[in-house]
Write a protein that holds these residues in place. Structure first.
Motif, PDB file in Angstrom:
ATOM      1  N   GLN A   1       0.823  -1.214   0.000  1.00 10.78           N
ATOM      2  CA  GLN A   1       0.000   0.000   0.000  1.00 10.78           C
ATOM      3  C   GLN A   1       0.858   1.265   0.000  1.00 10.78           C
ATOM      4  O   GLN A   1       0.354   2.357  -0.238  1.00 10.78           O
ATOM      5  CB  GLN A   1      -0.953   0.005   1.214  1.00 10.78           C
ATOM      6  N   ASP A   2       2.149   1.114   0.288  1.00  8.40           N
ATOM      7  CA  ASP A   2       3.086   2.243   0.279  1.00  8.40           C
ATOM      8  C   ASP A   2       3.179   2.799  -1.140  1.00  8.40           C
ATOM      9  O   ASP A   2       3.246   2.037  -2.109  1.00  8.40           O
ATOM     10  CB  ASP A   2       4.466   1.750   0.757  1.00  8.40           C
ATOM     11  N   GLN A   3       3.197   4.119  -1.283  1.00  8.50           N
ATOM     12  CA  GLN A   3       3.268   4.763  -2.601  1.00  8.50           C
ATOM     13  C   GLN A   3       4.512   4.344  -3.374  1.00  8.50           C
ATOM     14  O   GLN A   3       4.510   4.339  -4.605  1.00  8.50           O
ATOM     15  CB  GLN A   3       3.284   6.283  -2.457  1.00  8.50           C
ATOM     16  N   ARG A   4       5.576   4.012  -2.664  1.00  7.93           N
ATOM     17  CA  ARG A   4       6.840   3.662  -3.324  1.00  7.93           C
ATOM     18  C   ARG A   4       6.880   2.203  -3.782  1.00  7.93           C
ATOM     19  O   ARG A   4       7.788   1.811  -4.514  1.00  7.93           O
ATOM     20  CB  ARG A   4       8.015   3.930  -2.386  1.00  7.93           C
ATOM     21  N   PHE A   5       5.910   1.394  -3.335  1.00  2.78           N
ATOM     22  CA  PHE A   5       5.891  -0.023  -3.732  1.00  2.78           C
ATOM     23  C   PHE A   5       5.703  -0.107  -5.245  1.00  2.78           C
ATOM     24  O   PHE A   5       4.925   0.648  -5.824  1.00  2.78           O
ATOM     25  CB  PHE A   5       4.753  -0.767  -3.019  1.00  2.78           C
ATOM     26  N   PRO A   6       6.431  -1.007  -5.904  1.00  2.00           N
ATOM     27  CA  PRO A   6       6.340  -1.095  -7.370  1.00  2.00           C
ATOM     28  C   PRO A   6       4.926  -1.404  -7.864  1.00  2.00           C
ATOM     29  O   PRO A   6       4.190  -2.151  -7.229  1.00  2.00           O
ATOM     30  CB  PRO A   6       7.279  -2.253  -7.732  1.00  2.00           C
ATOM     31  N   GLU A   7       4.609  -0.833  -8.998  1.00  2.00           N
ATOM     32  CA  GLU A   7       3.335  -1.114  -9.654  1.00  2.00           C
ATOM     33  C   GLU A   7       3.382  -2.527 -10.237  1.00  2.00           C
ATOM     34  O   GLU A   7       4.448  -3.010 -10.624  1.00  2.00           O
ATOM     35  CB  GLU A   7       3.102  -0.111 -10.793  1.00  2.00           C
ATOM     36  N   PRO A   8       2.235  -3.176 -10.325  1.00  2.00           N
ATOM     37  CA  PRO A   8       2.217  -4.503 -10.966  1.00  2.00           C
ATOM     38  C   PRO A   8       2.645  -4.409 -12.431  1.00  2.00           C
ATOM     39  O   PRO A   8       2.421  -3.393 -13.093  1.00  2.00           O
ATOM     40  CB  PRO A   8       0.748  -4.937 -10.872  1.00  2.00           C
TER      41      PRO A   8
END
Length: 184
Positions: A114-121
């Motif tokens: 859920q973190d904004q920095r987590f990579p997009e799928p």
């Protein structure tokens, strides 16, 4: 726990090996699958690349990745002429698989996603897949010690290389013992 990986062979399966594979009871559960080259490759310009023809896709239930690779290799060796020479992990993963590789619980990784920095799928249709390299980089950035290659995969790779090197080699039992290797 189910582990998804590929076992690499020294050469693509022959039609005879594929037939033996299909008739082998130990391989009947579908946990290990192969891609076979077409009989007339020139008539099929978009057929699988040669590297893919040397890979067996595996989905094996085992306590550890090393146990899963060992189980797959043991089954594969039941087919005459098949020589496992390596193992690889897929470059794309589900969140479950990313949690498994990183040592996180699924719940904690879902929360981190859920973190904004987590990579997009990289894929959103059907099964949502992420680039493992990007997920690992994110986890390293937040301070998690995620190795480039899991220790179990390093051990499996080295063991398969050693088994191949020793196959047919004239090495005395004394030398094997001196190297700390089993002799039987």
């Amino acid at each position: 726990m189910e582990w998804s990986f590929s076992v690499l062979l020294d050469q693509p399966l022959t039609r005879e090996q594929a037939d033996a594979f299909d008739r082998c009871d130990a391989l009947a559960d579908g946990a290990i699958s192969y891609t076979l080259a077409p009989e007339n490759p020139h008539a099929h310009p978009n057929s699988a690349d040669s590297a893919m023809l040397r890979e067996l896709a595996c989905d094996i239930e085992a306590p550890t990745l090393l146990d899963a690779v060992a189980e797959a290799v043991q089954r594969i060796r039941l087919i005459d002429g098949l020589q496992p020479v390596g193992a690889t992990l897929p470059g794309t993963v589900t969140l479950d698989e990313a949690a498994q590789r990183s040592g996180h619980s699924m719940q904690s990784l879902a929360q981190l996603s859920q973190d904004q920095r987590f990579p997009e799928p990289v894929s959103g249709e059907g099964t949502v897949l992420y680039s493992w390299d990007r997920v690992a980089a994110f986890l390293r950035d937040i301070g998690d010690p995620v190795p480039d290659v899991p220790q179990d995969l390093v051990i499996a790779e080295q063991a398969l290389r050693l088994a191949r090197a020793l196959d047919g080699a004239d090495v005395s039992p004394g030398t094997l013992r001196a190297l700390g290797l089993p002799t039987a």
